[in-house]
Design an enzyme around this catalytic site. Sequence first.
Site, PDB file in Angstrom:
ATOM      1  N   ASN A   1       0.850  -1.038  -0.087  1.00 49.42           N
ATOM      2  CA  ASN A   1       0.024   0.013   0.017  1.00 49.42           C
ATOM      3  C   ASN A   1       1.138   1.148   0.186  1.00 49.42           C
ATOM      4  O   ASN A   1       1.993   1.333   0.084  1.00 49.42           O
ATOM      5  CB  ASN A   1      -0.894   0.001   1.407  1.00 49.42           C
TER       6      ASN A   1
ATOM      7  N   HIS B   1      22.998   1.871  13.982  1.00 51.32           N
ATOM      8  CA  HIS B   1      24.084   2.645  14.012  1.00 51.32           C
ATOM      9  C   HIS B   1      24.997   2.426  15.136  1.00 51.32           C
ATOM     10  O   HIS B   1      24.520   1.660  16.025  1.00 51.32           O
ATOM     11  CB  HIS B   1      23.900   4.177  14.326  1.00 51.32           C
TER      12      HIS B   1
ATOM     13  N   GLY C   1      -1.263  -0.835   9.065  1.00 49.61           N
ATOM     14  CA  GLY C   1      -0.647   0.461   8.736  1.00 49.61           C
ATOM     15  C   GLY C   1       0.049   0.897   9.636  1.00 49.61           C
ATOM     16  O   GLY C   1      -0.010   0.726  10.759  1.00 49.61           O
TER      17      GLY C   1
ATOM     18  N   THR D   1      10.556  -5.385  17.162  1.00 49.07           N
ATOM     19  CA  THR D   1      12.075  -5.239  17.115  1.00 49.07           C
ATOM     20  C   THR D   1      12.847  -6.570  17.616  1.00 49.07           C
ATOM     21  O   THR D   1      13.788  -6.822  17.593  1.00 49.07           O
ATOM     22  CB  THR D   1      11.941  -4.573  18.769  1.00 49.07           C
ATOM     23  N   LYS D   2      11.681  -7.720  17.635  1.00 50.93           N
ATOM     24  CA  LYS D   2      12.436  -9.012  17.600  1.00 50.93           C
ATOM     25  C   LYS D   2      11.713  -9.978  16.700  1.00 50.93           C
ATOM     26  O   LYS D   2      10.474  -9.563  16.363  1.00 50.93           O
ATOM     27  CB  LYS D   2      12.662  -9.674  19.095  1.00 50.93           C
TER      28      LYS D   2
ATOM     29  N   ARG E   1       4.547  -7.631  20.527  1.00 56.25           N
ATOM     30  CA  ARG E   1       4.393  -8.935  21.549  1.00 56.25           C
ATOM     31  C   ARG E   1       3.342  -9.740  21.002  1.00 56.25           C
ATOM     32  O   ARG E   1       2.271  -9.185  20.489  1.00 56.25           O
ATOM     33  CB  ARG E   1       4.291  -8.871  22.983  1.00 56.25           C
TER      34      ARG E   1
END
Length: 198
Positions: free
Chosen positions: A96, A126, A153, A176-177, A191
């Site tokens: 989309n 970084h 979204g 994040t995982k 989660r």
Amino acid sequence: MELDVTAALADARTEYDKMVAGDWYRYRFGPELADLTTATQRTCRRITALYDEDRDAALALFRELLGTVGEGVDFRPPLYLDYGHRLHVGDRTFVNADFLTLGGGEIRIGADVLIGPSVRIYTPTHVLDPALRPQGWERVSPVTIEDGVWLGGSVVVCPGVTIGARSVIGAGSVVTKDVPPDVVAAGNPARVIRPLQD
């Protein structure tokens, strides 16, 4: 892997070659990196401009830009990519509007994936040392979105993440995982909330 500045500076490879290998590189010091991202972003703007007048031509340009594109892929502009050739999209996937991929890490999106509006996929990390960060050190990690996933979204997918087949990521989540297959996950950080089907 921590950054060894002395070894990284002694490495004679181009910044692009270091990036592709997943090693530390300086993204602001490789002219080839700037050239690639400028050319890719220019093509993204051309795709957007073409889309309303000649959708087939826009799709052809999209196919040329990406590493691989499966059959029946559909998308809505605008899209923003750093390195189009590092993105691979499987059959019948829908992307989309306002899709962004950042960094030179390889991104593999499977078949029958639904990508909601304003999804972001990030591959660079970084250096954490605040004294070294202004020098532009980073490295990339691949991202994998397996078959049948639905990203709601404004989902953000972070470097190195794999999202398992058929899983659903709720709108606005930050992944994040890794997420296993066949679950619903949401939140910041995302989660697992429940199995896809009880």
